[in-house]
Design a protein around this motif. Structure first.
Motif: not given
Length: 744
Positions: A145-169
């Motif tokens: 499991d990899r915690l998603i970095a600040s800029r990396e949030r934009f690869q998800t649908s959460y983008k700039f509103a990603a919750p803390k601790g979001l990870a790629t499983k």
């Protein structure tokens, strides 16, 4: 007679050969993944390159969405030959006519191809004289499991509103003696559930389409003559990885292995059964012939040939689009299946991220961008490539109808601009900081509020596919009807909230508040919306009459009378009757030219549209060739040859990376597919435009540029033409009855 028949056959073969696209090749290896070459088929894409003597490729498949709606790659593959390539005679070739990539030095060959009809990648190694050992390694950066970095949030649908601790499983990876199996499994809870809760739709949740719940995707690397050697680890670009290496049992002149992929919603056991079923269906010799035949047929549908980089890149980009010809999901505007390590996109930015990264998400679709990828498929005759994009809306529009009923109590599909692959507004653009009492059906976003008319372009694509090709579009008609009905009912609903009357004093809809793209906000009768409604309603009316659908006709007739007119003032098309502010840089006052084709060559009001293009202050301010910008298209549609040529050379010239059709990042990402799509449209419009029953040839093409093309028009028509040394030397319309409709 025999001689005559042979001569006719020879000429036919010559024409077929001439219609084949030219191979594209490099004569030196690459430095890194940014210097990769696309390869693919079906719904699979690969980035292939040679680095430090090894052949590497990233493998992607359409629809591989994880729990955060990131579009994940399947992994990276590395091929090592014990007898290295000779650099003096090195070639890496994209064999366009047959859809495969080959690496060779004249004595050794590595061929990589994809079965168009099954999700199977074939890799074949052959040597003319000496024998070689081959190692193949499956490399993954998702082993934990990899915690998603600040800029990396934009690869998800959460983008700039990603919750803390979001990870790629992490993926599941299992090495056996005869092959390695890898897959990613989503759980029952995903971003879908967070979006439903955020948007207060729990009451209808059980009725909503959810394509990412329990989704399993991945595959297996297998070769009969390979055995497991062991694990390895390393770092490529900015990502650590682990690898599973398989070694050929003995040196040989021939080696082959396959990578079989599978995707389904269900259990891992069901996924493994599907994978095994696909493996049992593999017959390499037969599958190769069928795949090569498909590519041959694909290139005969249409072509544009000439000596300019723009035409070459048009062909290369069309190949990239064809690599998702049979997918369930449309090709994403922000990289498609061919993204590479993000640190090579823009080294000046904070892009030390995994190869899965792309800007603006994987499962969220930005409709203004997506449309530009798909409009050129009509003239190309690539109707099978168009279908996944139309099906995308077919699958999600029922969820959009649930929004309208729940929030406003009326019918019609409310399909927003930034829309998820399950039909709800994108999580961050819906807004995480919403004031009390704010309309729960609205996005709280300065760029996207009230922008929900782009769905009408995909409705129009379906209607045009029927007009061009006779495509059976009955399944899409309820969706098209629902999209129109939303505007009719919602704007009467809004008017009724403001006062006693639902229509204005002339009996017309009041399209307020509206939006001209993301640019002209708080718009009253936005021109892009008015033009869309009028054009789609007219086209659907024609279809309903053709099908003798009296029920649909009886609805459309009064709707037509309620639609307002496009605003023309001071001799120019206006963005709206009124608007409150300018938010972005889209010239939506020219949308009546394209995509809605109310103005242009052979149409009334050409000078009004040209005046708008040439003199409107915002049109001039926003002018550009970058990314999704459409100025080249409008110049072509308006017959402004010099201007269209200038912009086309900028737009379809070589991109910044080694493969010339890897444009971007523009406003989005690399490869920028809406950059390429808008360029394709412009080139097509320069060569051929259709107005009513007339087909205009070379309406914006420079006379001193030799070119030869075959493009599609309505009524199952194809037009082949050649311009040479300033003269039209060959024209052929099929069927021949359309010859009389050609206008030079």
């Amino acid at each position: 007679m025999k001689k005559l028949l042979f001569f006719c056959f020879f000429i036919h073969c010559l024409l077929v050969v001439n219609a084949q696209p030219k191979d594209y090749e490099w004569r030196t290896p690459s430095k890194n993944s940014s210097e990769s070459m696309p390869c693919g088929g079906g719904d699979i894409g690969m980035n292939v390159w040679v680095e430090n003597g090894d052949v590497l490729f990233y493998l992607s498949r359409s629809g591989s969405f994880d729990e955060n709606n990131t579009l994940l790659k399947q992994g990276r593959f590395r091929i090592h030959l014990s007898v290295p390539f000779s650099m003096s005679s090195f070639r890496q070739q994209l064999k366009l006519n047959e859809g495969y990539v080959q690496v060779t030095d004249g004595q050794k060959w590595v061929q990589i191809w994809v079965d168009v009809y099954k999700p199977v990648v074939h890799v074949e190694v052959s040597c003319e004289k000496e024998r070689t050992d081959v190692e193949v390694t499956y490399e993954s950066w998702r082993t934990r499991d990899r915690l998603i970095a600040s800029r990396e949030r934009f690869q998800t649908s959460y983008k700039f509103a990603a919750p803390k601790g979001l990870a790629t499983k992490r993926d599941s990876i299992m090495a056996a003696t005869d092959g390695v199996t890898f897959f990613h499994q989503n759980g029952a809870e995903t971003i879908f559930d967070a979006t439903v809760a955020q948007q207060r739709m729990d009451a209808v949740k059980d009725r909503l389409y959810n394509p990412i719940k329990n989704l399993v995707f991945g595959g297996r690397l297998h070769g009969n003559q390979f055995v497991y050697k062991g694990k390895t680890q390393g770092r490529y670009a900015s990502s650590d990885y682990e690898g599973w290496t398989y070694l050929s049992k003995r040196p040989s002149q021939r080696h082959a292995f396959v990578i079989t992929l599978a995707t389904l919603q269900g259990s891992v056991d069901e996924w493994q059964d599907l994978l095994k079923q696909t493996e049992r269906q593999i017959q390499t010799k037969r599958d190769l012939k069928l795949t090569r035949d498909w590519w041959h047929q694909f290139w005969q549908r249409s072509y544009v040939e000439g000596n300019s980089p723009a035409i070459r890149n048009y062909t290369l980009f069309r190949y990239m689009l064809a690599c998702n010809s049979r997918g369930q999901w449309p090709t994403k505007f922000n990289g498609g299946l061919f993204t590479f390590d993000p640190e090579y996109v823009n080294p000046a930015k904070e892009y030390q991220l995994s190869p899965d990264f792309r800007n603006w998400g994987g499962g969220v679709h930005t409709a203004q961008n997506q449309r530009l990828v798909y409009w050129p498929m009509l003239k190309n005759g690539d109707f099978d490539l168009l279908k996944p994009q139309l099906d995308f809306y077919l699958h999600i529009y029922k969820n959009a109808e649930e929004r309208s009923r729940l929030y406003w109590g009326h019918e019609g599909a409310c399909l927003t601009e930034q829309i998820e692959n399950y039909g709800l507004p994108c999580y961050p653009e819906y807004g995480t900081k919403r004031p009390a009492g704010f309309d729960p059906g609205m996005e709280r976003n300065a760029w996207l509020e009230y922008e929900w008319d782009t769905c009408l372009e995909f409705c129009m694509m379906a209607l045009e596919a029927h007009r061009y090709h006779g495509m059976d579009i009955e399944a899409y008609i309820p969706m098209i009807h629902s999209c129109l009905r939303f505007f009719d009912e919602h704007y009467q609903y809004l008017a009724n909230q403001r006062g006693a009357k639902r229509l204005d004093g002339n009996g017309k809809l009041v399209l307020y508040p509206g939006s001209g793209g993301e640019t002209f906000k708080g718009a009253y009768n936005a021109t892009s919306t008015v033009a869309a409604l009028r054009t789609v309603t007219t086209a659907l009316m024609a279809y309903a009459k053709e099908q003798n659908d009296t029920s649909l006709t009886s609805y459309l007739l009064p709707l037509t009378s309620r639609l307002p007119d496009v605003t023309v003032r001071d001799g120019m098309i206006q963005p709206a009757l009124h608007y409150e502010r300018v938010q972005n840089v889209e010239t939506t006052q020219l949308y009546p030219v394209f995509p809605w084709r109310m103005y242009g060559v052979g149409r009334p009001g050409l000078e009004v549209a040209r005046n708008t293009y040439q003199n409107d202050s915002l049109a001039l301010k926003f002018r550009s060739h970058v990314g999704w910008k459409q100025d080249a298209i409008w110049a072509a549609c308006l017959g402004l040859t010099d201007e269209a040529t200038r912009l086309l050379e900028l737009k379809m010239g070589d991109g910044p990376h080694r493969f010339p059709a890897f444009w971007g990042p523009g406003y989005d990402w690399t490869p920028d597919h809406n950059w390429g799509g808008s360029g394709m449209i412009a080139l097509q419009e320069m060569l051929m435009q259709e107005v009513d029953d007339k087909i205009y040839l070379f309406p914006a093409w420079p006379r001193n540029h030799n070119v030869r093309f075959k493009l599609h028009a309505s009524g199952n028509t194809t037009v082949e033409a050649e311009l040479k040394d300033g003269k039209v030397v060959h024209v052929k319309a099929t069927p021949s009855v359309r010859q009389k409709d050609l206008v030079y």
